[in-house]
Design an enzyme around this catalytic site. Structure first.
Site, PDB file in Angstrom:
ATOM      1  N   TYR A 253       0.859  -1.172   0.000  1.00 26.52           N
ATOM      2  CA  TYR A 253       0.000   0.000   0.000  1.00 26.52           C
ATOM      3  C   TYR A 253       0.901   1.230   0.000  1.00 26.52           C
ATOM      4  CZ  TYR A 253      -3.915  -2.999   1.542  1.00 26.52           C
ATOM      5  OH  TYR A 253      -4.884  -3.962   1.659  1.00 26.52           O
TER       6      TYR A 253
ATOM      7  N   HIS B 201      -0.213 -12.280   0.713  1.00 25.55           N
ATOM      8  CA  HIS B 201      -1.190 -11.467  -0.012  1.00 25.55           C
ATOM      9  C   HIS B 201      -1.806 -12.204  -1.192  1.00 25.55           C
ATOM     10  CE1 HIS B 201      -2.136  -6.926  -0.709  1.00 25.55           C
ATOM     11  NE2 HIS B 201      -3.207  -7.675  -0.849  1.00 25.55           N
TER      12      HIS B 201
ATOM     13  N   PRO C 271     -15.464  -4.764   2.482  1.00 25.57           N
ATOM     14  CA  PRO C 271     -16.680  -4.986   3.285  1.00 25.57           C
ATOM     15  C   PRO C 271     -17.793  -4.017   2.920  1.00 25.57           C
ATOM     16  CG  PRO C 271     -15.025  -3.853   4.593  1.00 25.57           C
ATOM     17  CD  PRO C 271     -14.349  -4.269   3.314  1.00 25.57           C
ATOM     18  N   LEU C 272     -17.416  -2.883   2.330  1.00 22.40           N
ATOM     19  CA  LEU C 272     -18.401  -1.903   1.870  1.00 22.40           C
ATOM     20  C   LEU C 272     -18.482  -1.874   0.353  1.00 22.40           C
ATOM     21  CD1 LEU C 272     -17.653   0.960   4.418  1.00 22.40           C
ATOM     22  CD2 LEU C 272     -19.538  -0.676   4.439  1.00 22.40           C
ATOM     23  N   GLY C 273     -18.151  -2.988  -0.283  1.00 24.75           N
ATOM     24  CA  GLY C 273     -18.280  -3.088  -1.728  1.00 24.75           C
ATOM     25  C   GLY C 273     -17.478  -2.055  -2.480  1.00 24.75           C
TER      26      GLY C 273
ATOM     27  N   GLY D 108     -16.903   0.870  -1.646  1.00 26.92           N
ATOM     28  CA  GLY D 108     -17.555   2.169  -1.530  1.00 26.92           C
ATOM     29  C   GLY D 108     -18.983   2.190  -2.010  1.00 26.92           C
TER      30      GLY D 108
END
Length: 310
Positions: free
Chosen positions: A60, A127, A206-208, A210
């Site tokens: 990242y 990863h 987890p929130l698609g 966004g």
């Protein structure tokens, strides 16, 4: 009432709603996105709000997210678990190269130790599995690092149930991190295997990516490319998945006076006792909203409405 704690590998107790650091970096997980002080404020506020699981990765930025975690949180408070990942090399925004050769994995882990300013990484996740390197060689390297005290526990990212079973035959595995959310349940067999074996399951996106934070109609889509909001893992081979059912998600949110994103996170906490979502954001306002999702108690009626939406 949902139990909000989980013991990773039976010993690392964490609050199940954590924080992911992908959104502290720029487009395509490349370079900076925020002023460093803003990123530090978000990380510190997450821990102030009770977050004890911080999920990051060496690629990242690359390197940037781990450096920000250390800048904000080192020396780490007792009980704070930092999970990071290795096994992918970056050469540009949204460019990912799987790299699982033993010497490469060892070098990546040792570089993460330096950036995180720690002698031991609580949870080190591979990863991606490298198809060009025998699984036993990849996991054997991580097991050696664990014996040396550089890794406390080993996790995997983006695996099938069959791959997880084979990995468990090679060495102890503490966690799996796969794409999964209320509208995208392709990894359901992996989640069920994690339940069976008592492994932590960290759902990325987890929130698609966004889309679930603004879901209001049944025409919404879940975009799972390696960019955008949602604070998850991303990586090579991630594609888009259609996501019908956003209208049902929005309806449950209206009943609770909550946002669609909050209900999506609450569903993850309710759907299985081993799910540890780590949504990420660079916004203090969105951080507070995400963490408030832990207080939402979904009713049997809510769950009956949400369960068929995938």
């Amino acid at each position: 009432m949902v139990d909000l704690s989980f013991d990773i590998a039976g010993e690392l107790r964490v609050r199940r709603l954590g924080y992911g650091t992908g959104q502290l970096t720029g487009h395509g997980y490349w370079g900076p996105r925020l002023e460093p002080e803003q990123a530090v404020r978000v990380l510190r506020r997450a821990v102030e709000r009770g977050v004890t699981l911080v999920d990051t990765a060496d690629n990242y930025g690359p390197d940037l997210a781990e450096e920000l975690v250390a800048r904000a949180l080192h020396p780490y408070a007792e009980g704070v678990v930092v999970a990071t990942k290795g096994g992918v090399v970056r050469t540009g925004p949204n460019v990912w190269h799987v790299a699982g050769r033993p010497e490469r994995l060892r070098a990546m882990c040792e570089a993460s130790l330096r950036r995180l300013r720690t002698e031991t990484i609580d949870l080190y996740q591979l990863h991606r599995l490298d198809p060009e390197v025998p699984l036993a060689d990849q996991l054997g390297t991580l097991a050696e690092l664990r014996r040396e005290g550089k890794i406390r526990h080993i996790g995997l990212d983006t695996v099938t149930a069959g791959e997880l079973r084979r990995a468990l035959e090679v060495t102890e595995i503490a966690s799996v991190q796969n794409r999964y959310n209320v509208l995208d349940r392709e990894s359901e067999p992996v989640l069920r295997l994690c339940e069976e074996r008592g492994l932590a399951f960290l759902p990325w996106f987890p929130l698609g990516n966004g889309s679930l934070t603004t879901a209001t109609t049944a025409t919404a889509t879940t975009t799972t490319a390696a960019t955008g909001a949602g604070g998850a893992t991303g990586g090579p081979g991630d594609g888009a998945r259609p996501a019908g059912g956003a209208a049902g998600l929005a309806e449950v949110a209206r009943r609770h006076g909550a946002s669609a994103g909050q209900v999506a996170l609450a569903w993850l906490l309710h759907t299985s006792p081993v799910t540890l979502p780590t949504p990420g954001t660079g916004s203090l306002t969105h951080l507070e909203e995400n963490l408030d999702a832990a207080a939402i108690e979904l009713t049997p009626e809510d769950l009956s409405a949400l369960d068929p939406l995938a």
